[in-house]
Motif scaffolding. Structure first.
Motif, PDB file in Angstrom:
ATOM      1  N   MET A   1       0.840  -1.185   0.000  1.00  0.00           N
ATOM      2  CA  MET A   1       0.000   0.000   0.000  1.00  0.00           C
ATOM      3  C   MET A   1       0.887   1.251   0.000  1.00  0.00           C
ATOM      4  SD  MET A   1      -3.137   0.514   2.613  1.00  0.00           S
ATOM      5  CE  MET A   1      -4.735   0.508   1.943  1.00  0.00           C
ATOM      6  N   ASN A   2       0.438   2.274  -0.632  1.00  0.00           N
ATOM      7  CA  ASN A   2       1.190   3.512  -0.747  1.00  0.00           C
ATOM      8  C   ASN A   2       1.341   4.173   0.636  1.00  0.00           C
ATOM      9  OD1 ASN A   2       2.303   5.910  -1.541  1.00  0.00           O
ATOM     10  ND2 ASN A   2       0.723   6.391  -3.032  1.00  0.00           N
ATOM     11  N   GLU A   3       2.502   4.763   0.895  1.00  0.00           N
ATOM     12  CA  GLU A   3       2.755   5.412   2.190  1.00  0.00           C
ATOM     13  C   GLU A   3       1.802   6.578   2.444  1.00  0.00           C
ATOM     14  OE1 GLU A   3       6.805   6.563   2.626  1.00  0.00           O
ATOM     15  OE2 GLU A   3       7.552   4.520   2.413  1.00  0.00           O
ATOM     16  N   LYS A   4       1.452   7.307   1.400  1.00  0.00           N
ATOM     17  CA  LYS A   4       0.538   8.442   1.570  1.00  0.00           C
ATOM     18  C   LYS A   4      -0.857   7.964   1.976  1.00  0.00           C
ATOM     19  CE  LYS A   4       2.881  11.585  -1.536  1.00  0.00           C
ATOM     20  NZ  LYS A   4       2.800  12.428  -2.721  1.00  0.00           N
ATOM     21  N   VAL A   5      -1.294   6.866   1.381  1.00  0.00           N
ATOM     22  CA  VAL A   5      -2.608   6.317   1.735  1.00  0.00           C
ATOM     23  C   VAL A   5      -2.604   5.857   3.185  1.00  0.00           C
ATOM     24  CG1 VAL A   5      -4.271   4.479   1.240  1.00  0.00           C
ATOM     25  CG2 VAL A   5      -3.145   5.668  -0.633  1.00  0.00           C
ATOM     26  N   LEU A   6      -1.536   5.213   3.612  1.00  0.00           N
ATOM     27  CA  LEU A   6      -1.429   4.776   5.004  1.00  0.00           C
ATOM     28  C   LEU A   6      -1.443   5.964   5.962  1.00  0.00           C
ATOM     29  CD1 LEU A   6       1.188   1.878   4.813  1.00  0.00           C
ATOM     30  CD2 LEU A   6      -1.244   1.710   5.337  1.00  0.00           C
ATOM     31  N   ALA A   7      -0.756   7.040   5.591  1.00  0.00           N
ATOM     32  CA  ALA A   7      -0.740   8.237   6.435  1.00  0.00           C
ATOM     33  C   ALA A   7      -2.135   8.849   6.532  1.00  0.00           C
ATOM     34  CB  ALA A   7       0.257   9.253   5.884  1.00  0.00           C
ATOM     35  N   ILE A   8      -2.845   8.901   5.427  1.00  0.00           N
ATOM     36  CA  ILE A   8      -4.200   9.455   5.429  1.00  0.00           C
ATOM     37  C   ILE A   8      -5.125   8.598   6.282  1.00  0.00           C
ATOM     38  CG2 ILE A   8      -6.229   9.878   3.971  1.00  0.00           C
ATOM     39  CD1 ILE A   8      -4.227  10.747   1.761  1.00  0.00           C
ATOM     40  N   VAL A   9      -5.014   7.288   6.156  1.00  0.00           N
ATOM     41  CA  VAL A   9      -5.850   6.388   6.954  1.00  0.00           C
ATOM     42  C   VAL A   9      -5.518   6.537   8.444  1.00  0.00           C
ATOM     43  CG1 VAL A   9      -6.321   3.950   7.452  1.00  0.00           C
ATOM     44  CG2 VAL A   9      -6.272   4.760   5.092  1.00  0.00           C
ATOM     45  N   ALA A  10      -4.233   6.643   8.772  1.00  0.00           N
ATOM     46  CA  ALA A  10      -3.830   6.796  10.175  1.00  0.00           C
ATOM     47  C   ALA A  10      -4.369   8.093  10.767  1.00  0.00           C
ATOM     48  CB  ALA A  10      -2.307   6.745  10.295  1.00  0.00           C
ATOM     49  N   VAL A  11      -4.289   9.186  10.025  1.00  0.00           N
ATOM     50  CA  VAL A  11      -4.811  10.468  10.508  1.00  0.00           C
ATOM     51  C   VAL A  11      -6.331  10.397  10.650  1.00  0.00           C
ATOM     52  CG1 VAL A  11      -5.142  12.893   9.877  1.00  0.00           C
ATOM     53  CG2 VAL A  11      -2.895  11.844   9.674  1.00  0.00           C
ATOM     54  N   ALA A  12      -7.004   9.758   9.696  1.00  0.00           N
ATOM     55  CA  ALA A  12      -8.460   9.638   9.765  1.00  0.00           C
ATOM     56  C   ALA A  12      -8.887   8.831  10.981  1.00  0.00           C
ATOM     57  CB  ALA A  12      -8.995   9.002   8.484  1.00  0.00           C
ATOM     58  N   VAL A  13      -8.214   7.717  11.232  1.00  0.00           N
ATOM     59  CA  VAL A  13      -8.546   6.890  12.398  1.00  0.00           C
ATOM     60  C   VAL A  13      -8.248   7.646  13.686  1.00  0.00           C
ATOM     61  CG1 VAL A  13      -7.884   4.789  13.656  1.00  0.00           C
ATOM     62  CG2 VAL A  13      -8.300   4.697  11.210  1.00  0.00           C
ATOM     63  N   GLY A  14      -7.121   8.316  13.739  1.00  0.00           N
ATOM     64  CA  GLY A  14      -6.767   9.088  14.928  1.00  0.00           C
ATOM     65  C   GLY A  14      -7.759  10.206  15.206  1.00  0.00           C
ATOM     66  N   THR A  15      -8.175  10.906  14.158  1.00  0.00           N
ATOM     67  CA  THR A  15      -9.147  11.985  14.330  1.00  0.00           C
ATOM     68  C   THR A  15     -10.498  11.433  14.771  1.00  0.00           C
ATOM     69  OG1 THR A  15      -8.029  13.273  12.625  1.00  0.00           O
ATOM     70  CG2 THR A  15     -10.273  13.930  13.171  1.00  0.00           C
ATOM     71  N   TYR A  16     -10.894  10.319  14.176  1.00  0.00           N
ATOM     72  CA  TYR A  16     -12.159   9.695  14.572  1.00  0.00           C
ATOM     73  C   TYR A  16     -12.120   9.270  16.036  1.00  0.00           C
ATOM     74  CZ  TYR A  16     -15.927   6.326  14.927  1.00  0.00           C
ATOM     75  OH  TYR A  16     -17.038   5.644  15.338  1.00  0.00           O
ATOM     76  N   LEU A  17     -11.026   8.648  16.454  1.00  0.00           N
ATOM     77  CA  LEU A  17     -10.929   8.185  17.837  1.00  0.00           C
ATOM     78  C   LEU A  17     -10.921   9.340  18.834  1.00  0.00           C
ATOM     79  CD1 LEU A  17      -8.446   5.191  17.571  1.00  0.00           C
ATOM     80  CD2 LEU A  17     -10.912   5.124  17.990  1.00  0.00           C
ATOM     81  N   THR A  18     -10.286  10.454  18.487  1.00  0.00           N
ATOM     82  CA  THR A  18     -10.273  11.589  19.414  1.00  0.00           C
ATOM     83  C   THR A  18     -11.649  12.216  19.551  1.00  0.00           C
ATOM     84  OG1 THR A  18      -9.624  13.155  17.690  1.00  0.00           O
ATOM     85  CG2 THR A  18      -7.851  12.172  19.013  1.00  0.00           C
ATOM     86  N   ARG A  19     -12.514  11.993  18.596  1.00  0.00           N
ATOM     87  CA  ARG A  19     -13.882  12.498  18.712  1.00  0.00           C
ATOM     88  C   ARG A  19     -14.815  11.449  19.314  1.00  0.00           C
ATOM     89  NH1 ARG A  19     -14.800  16.591  13.832  1.00  0.00           N
ATOM     90  NH2 ARG A  19     -12.712  17.426  13.800  1.00  0.00           N
TER      91      ARG A  19
END
Length: 89
Positions: A1-19
């Protein structure tokens, strides 16, 4: 998987969890845990804002700051972050 896609998914999951976590554990017994959950989402959003606005390239940073001017003006007009984010776009 592309590193940029992994970074986007990680930020999305992190943002979701903080909310999500403050809602899930809002009846936590510890006052310290309640304070942590209340402040965690604000701190993550602030960190994302700072890292996306400020850069080492002066020209690019100038454009980003200029792009913030309509946002700031609409916030002062309506005193509402929702309106100030939606209106300039």
């Amino acid at each position: 998987m592309n590193e940029k896609v992994l970074a986007i998914v990680a930020v999305a999951v992190g943002t979701y969890l903080t909310r999500f976590l403050p809602l899930k554990f809002r009846f936590a017994t510890s006052e310290r845990m309640k304070n942590f959950l209340n402040l965690s989402s604000t701190s993550v959003i602030s960190a994302l804002f700072v890292t996306s606005t400020f850069t080492t390239n002066a020209g690019e940073m100038g454009l980003r700051v200029l792009a913030l001017i309509p946002l700031i003006l609409t916030f002062y007009r309506w005193k509402n972050f929702g309106v100030s984010i939606l209106l300039p776009s």
